[in-house]
Design a protein around this motif. Sequence first.
Motif, PDB file in Angstrom:
ATOM      1  N   ASP A 257       0.843  -1.195   0.000  1.00 18.37           N
ATOM      2  CA  ASP A 257       0.000   0.000   0.000  1.00 18.37           C
ATOM      3  C   ASP A 257       0.879   1.246   0.000  1.00 18.37           C
ATOM      4  O   ASP A 257       1.583   1.513   0.972  1.00 18.37           O
ATOM      5  N   PRO A 258       0.850   2.046  -1.061  1.00 20.90           N
ATOM      6  CA  PRO A 258       1.706   3.233  -1.116  1.00 20.90           C
ATOM      7  C   PRO A 258       1.322   4.309  -0.114  1.00 20.90           C
ATOM      8  O   PRO A 258       2.088   5.245   0.128  1.00 20.90           O
ATOM      9  N   ASP A 259       0.135   4.208   0.476  1.00 23.68           N
ATOM     10  CA  ASP A 259      -0.329   5.225   1.415  1.00 23.68           C
ATOM     11  C   ASP A 259       0.205   5.020   2.837  1.00 23.68           C
ATOM     12  O   ASP A 259      -0.046   5.847   3.717  1.00 23.68           O
ATOM     13  N   VAL A 260       0.896   3.911   3.088  1.00 27.00           N
ATOM     14  CA  VAL A 260       1.535   3.716   4.386  1.00 27.00           C
ATOM     15  C   VAL A 260       2.796   4.573   4.424  1.00 27.00           C
ATOM     16  O   VAL A 260       3.732   4.346   3.656  1.00 27.00           O
ATOM     17  N   GLY A 261       2.799   5.581   5.300  1.00 27.81           N
ATOM     18  CA  GLY A 261       3.900   6.528   5.327  1.00 27.81           C
ATOM     19  C   GLY A 261       4.980   6.166   6.329  1.00 27.81           C
ATOM     20  O   GLY A 261       4.849   5.225   7.126  1.00 27.81           O
ATOM     21  N   ALA A 262       6.066   6.933   6.304  1.00 24.78           N
ATOM     22  CA  ALA A 262       7.204   6.670   7.188  1.00 24.78           C
ATOM     23  C   ALA A 262       6.823   6.802   8.656  1.00 24.78           C
ATOM     24  O   ALA A 262       7.303   6.029   9.489  1.00 24.78           O
ATOM     25  N   LEU A 263       5.981   7.780   8.992  1.00 23.55           N
ATOM     26  CA  LEU A 263       5.560   7.916  10.385  1.00 23.55           C
ATOM     27  C   LEU A 263       4.678   6.746  10.799  1.00 23.55           C
ATOM     28  O   LEU A 263       4.794   6.227  11.916  1.00 23.55           O
ATOM     29  N   ASP A 264       3.802   6.299   9.910  1.00 19.49           N
ATOM     30  CA  ASP A 264       2.991   5.104  10.196  1.00 19.49           C
ATOM     31  C   ASP A 264       3.887   3.907  10.497  1.00 19.49           C
ATOM     32  O   ASP A 264       3.637   3.142  11.440  1.00 19.49           O
ATOM     33  N   LEU A 265       4.938   3.750   9.714  1.00 19.68           N
ATOM     34  CA  LEU A 265       5.850   2.622   9.906  1.00 19.68           C
ATOM     35  C   LEU A 265       6.621   2.736  11.214  1.00 19.68           C
ATOM     36  O   LEU A 265       6.826   1.743  11.915  1.00 19.68           O
ATOM     37  N   ALA A 266       7.049   3.950  11.539  1.00 18.85           N
ATOM     38  CA  ALA A 266       7.776   4.134  12.792  1.00 18.85           C
ATOM     39  C   ALA A 266       6.916   3.713  13.979  1.00 18.85           C
ATOM     40  O   ALA A 266       7.402   3.071  14.919  1.00 18.85           O
TER      41      ALA A 266
END
Length: 365
Positions: A257-266
């Motif tokens: 999903d390209p909408d998963v951002g870096a902050l979401d991952l952190a």
Amino acid sequence: MSGKPVTDVGTGPAPFVLSRPHGVVRAEGIGRRFTAVSDAVSALRSGAADAVVGALPFDPTDPAALFAPGRLHREQALGGRAPVRHSLTHLVEIPDAATHRERVRRAVAAIHAGDVDKVVLARTVGAMLDSPIGIGVLLDALAHGNSEHNAFAVDTGHSWLLGASPELLLHKSGREVTCHPYAGSAPRSSDPEADREARDELAASGKDHREHAFVVEHLRERLAPISEELSVATRPQLLSTGEMWHLATPIRARLADPDVGALDLALRLSPTPAVCGTPTETAAQFIRDHEEPRGLYAGAVGWADAQGNGEWMVTIRCLELNADRQTFRTWAGGGIVADSDPDAELAETTAKLRTVLRALGVDAR
């Protein structure tokens, strides 16, 4: 060639800097601050913020130190400069050595009882410098102390969080994600032969490999459900900082999903077993029961933009510097597993504390 220093003149030091081997991300100006991570996530998703920078706490229920910068600049990595000499006064160790050893024994007992598989225990050193230190001076000294010129600084609003973490939590560009977890370590020596022996003992250490495997498996489990491709090295690398040898494993993923951002991952990946333990919730509760509050230590520090890109480091080898720029506290921890030795664990934290103390110009032999 040395990178541009962060100065302490004119308008003051940049409120956020992250130096990595591939370059520096530097913030200009402070917009809205976020103590609730959910507000920062919403601001990025809604377009109210073009980027968010700062630090996430170890305990997700604690306040974050995030803000929307006016602008982000990308520059070459900091070259660093040698530390300015200082001495310490009013030094306090929390807990003292005997108490830390006892906490390690309790953790080992909990592991043998089957309550937890691994738990990371940290201790704190608080002290005052003999004179104030500039933020830019300290940041440059931190970058100077490691070959990759890793360093970071965050204006938290009431203090400064600075450090030289070697551990990449994640780097995200488009759908591509890279992680490089560290776990399992051994102190380095100035004697080349002793240093080689420490390296070889770490490479052969079953205890350290088991500790490392918990971290790799945690990241694999968190990334697999959201990835269409996932690559994990079969064996860890041996990497070194100025003070420590480490086991480290490169991990690469391509998100579905390209909408998963870096902050979401952190938020999804932190805290890892490298700074918490496993199972995560059980280890975190053990830490709450036996340690003083960690605040931002052992969380994550980094940046994320509205396109979903970003980079976050595990917040270790760091200090919190008070507004007087003299009083500080710093932390060091170690992973406890079934065959951990209390004396060895205490020595490991002492070795890790040298990163910050040397950057402060304090004799840390």
